[in-house]
Write an enzyme that holds these catalytic residues in place. Sequence first.
Site, PDB file in Angstrom:
ATOM      1  N   LYS A  55      -3.403  -3.229   9.352  1.00 36.47           N
ATOM      2  CA  LYS A  55      -4.274  -2.663   9.532  1.00 36.47           C
ATOM      3  C   LYS A  55      -5.923  -3.999   9.865  1.00 36.47           C
ATOM      4  O   LYS A  55      -6.946  -3.861  10.755  1.00 36.47           O
ATOM      5  CB  LYS A  55      -5.184  -1.703  10.313  1.00 36.47           C
ATOM      6  CG  LYS A  55      -3.690  -0.752  10.889  1.00 36.47           C
ATOM      7  CD  LYS A  55      -3.954   0.775   9.831  1.00 36.47           C
ATOM      8  CE  LYS A  55      -3.285   1.547  10.624  1.00 36.47           C
ATOM      9  NZ  LYS A  55      -3.281   3.304  10.341  1.00 36.47           N
ATOM     10  N   GLN A  99      -5.309   6.941   6.100  1.00 33.56           N
ATOM     11  CA  GLN A  99      -4.096   7.105   6.359  1.00 33.56           C
ATOM     12  C   GLN A  99      -3.390   8.493   6.193  1.00 33.56           C
ATOM     13  O   GLN A  99      -3.858   8.309   4.772  1.00 33.56           O
ATOM     14  CB  GLN A  99      -3.969   5.924   6.018  1.00 33.56           C
ATOM     15  CG  GLN A  99      -2.344   4.939   6.062  1.00 33.56           C
ATOM     16  CD  GLN A  99      -1.888   4.862   7.006  1.00 33.56           C
ATOM     17  OE1 GLN A  99      -2.891   4.068   7.662  1.00 33.56           O
ATOM     18  NE2 GLN A  99      -0.913   5.435   7.717  1.00 33.56           N
ATOM     19  N   ASP A 122      -9.436   7.040  15.146  1.00 31.60           N
ATOM     20  CA  ASP A 122      -7.371   7.446  15.687  1.00 31.60           C
ATOM     21  C   ASP A 122      -7.542   7.943  16.601  1.00 31.60           C
ATOM     22  O   ASP A 122      -6.485   8.408  16.992  1.00 31.60           O
ATOM     23  CB  ASP A 122      -6.530   7.541  14.280  1.00 31.60           C
ATOM     24  CG  ASP A 122      -6.211   6.946  13.170  1.00 31.60           C
ATOM     25  OD1 ASP A 122      -5.338   5.834  14.324  1.00 31.60           O
ATOM     26  OD2 ASP A 122      -6.312   7.581  12.602  1.00 31.60           O
TER      27      ASP A 122
END
Length: 286
Positions: A55, A99, A122
């Site tokens: 990412k 994460q 997200d």
Amino acid sequence: MSARIIDGKAVAARVRAQVATEVAEFTAQRGGTPPGLATILVGDDAASAVYVGGKQKACAEVGIRGFDHRLPADTSREDLLALVEQLNADPEVSGVLCQLPLPGHLDGVEITNAISAAKDVDGLTIASAGRLALGMPGLRPCTPSGVIELLAEAGTELQGAECVVIGRSNLFGKPMAQLLLQHNATVTICHSRTKDLAATCRGADVLIAAVGVAHLVKGDWVKPGAVVVDVGMNRLDGKLTGDVDFAAASEVASAITPVPGGVGPTTIAFLLRNTLEAARAQAGVA
Ligand code: NAP
């Protein structure tokens, strides 16, 4: 019949190139300040470290500034929440992601929800899920957004289509179903208690599998001419493979995503797009 392969790498490359162009425009308009993405990784899980590294690399490639926070596995809830609050308040940070999974003493749902809705790239906070369910604008989860793009690439007519999603996770299945509904599809969500999964799948014009069981979906579960999207990522005999028996399904489907090279590459592309959208909204730019 031999299905057309939907090329996720090519779709992702196109989205990334478009994002890079728009990031350059945004950065120029903002006097040289680019959008910023903060990633938080707690602990030393090797797979998570690879995802976060991917990412950050992808950000750099499109001109988004990366803020890479790596914390020890024994980080306290209070310290992690304090970091999220700090990033929420930082004007150079447009998007924040933590994460998952987190080490056992930390609650992933609680930490994710501490991210401000405006920076929830997200799309997993209660606020973002609620906005999606209500059909309000907001940041959408990246993997389902990628699937919509792949279906568009395949020229799939979603309006009135019978879409079957296998899997009801908050991360994928539920938001996928909501996005399909917004495209006027008729949506069925299946899960581990579904009575006759094969029969339900056989009714699908669009079949989307997100289960985590290698080759669960057999060729004779696929309606002739259906479009098949395989979200699954499983290790089988040391190789990455999906939830669909690709060889058999591609004899029946009209179009199908491969694993690897299908859904996976589009997820990061939509994370980059979300970061740009978040930066624009925070800057008051349309
Ligand atoms: P998850 O949270 O484990 O959810 C799996 C879902 O599958 C659950 O709803 C479960 O039902 C259902 N299920 C399990 N066994 C089943 C069976 N035999 N028949 C029917 N349904 C069954 O997983 P997830 O996070 O949604 O991810 C699913 C897969 O997609 C994984 O392989 C993951 O690695 C992959 N994935 C890939 C990407 C990407 O970027 N490519 C992104 C996200 C996920 P219950 O709810 O009844 O337990």
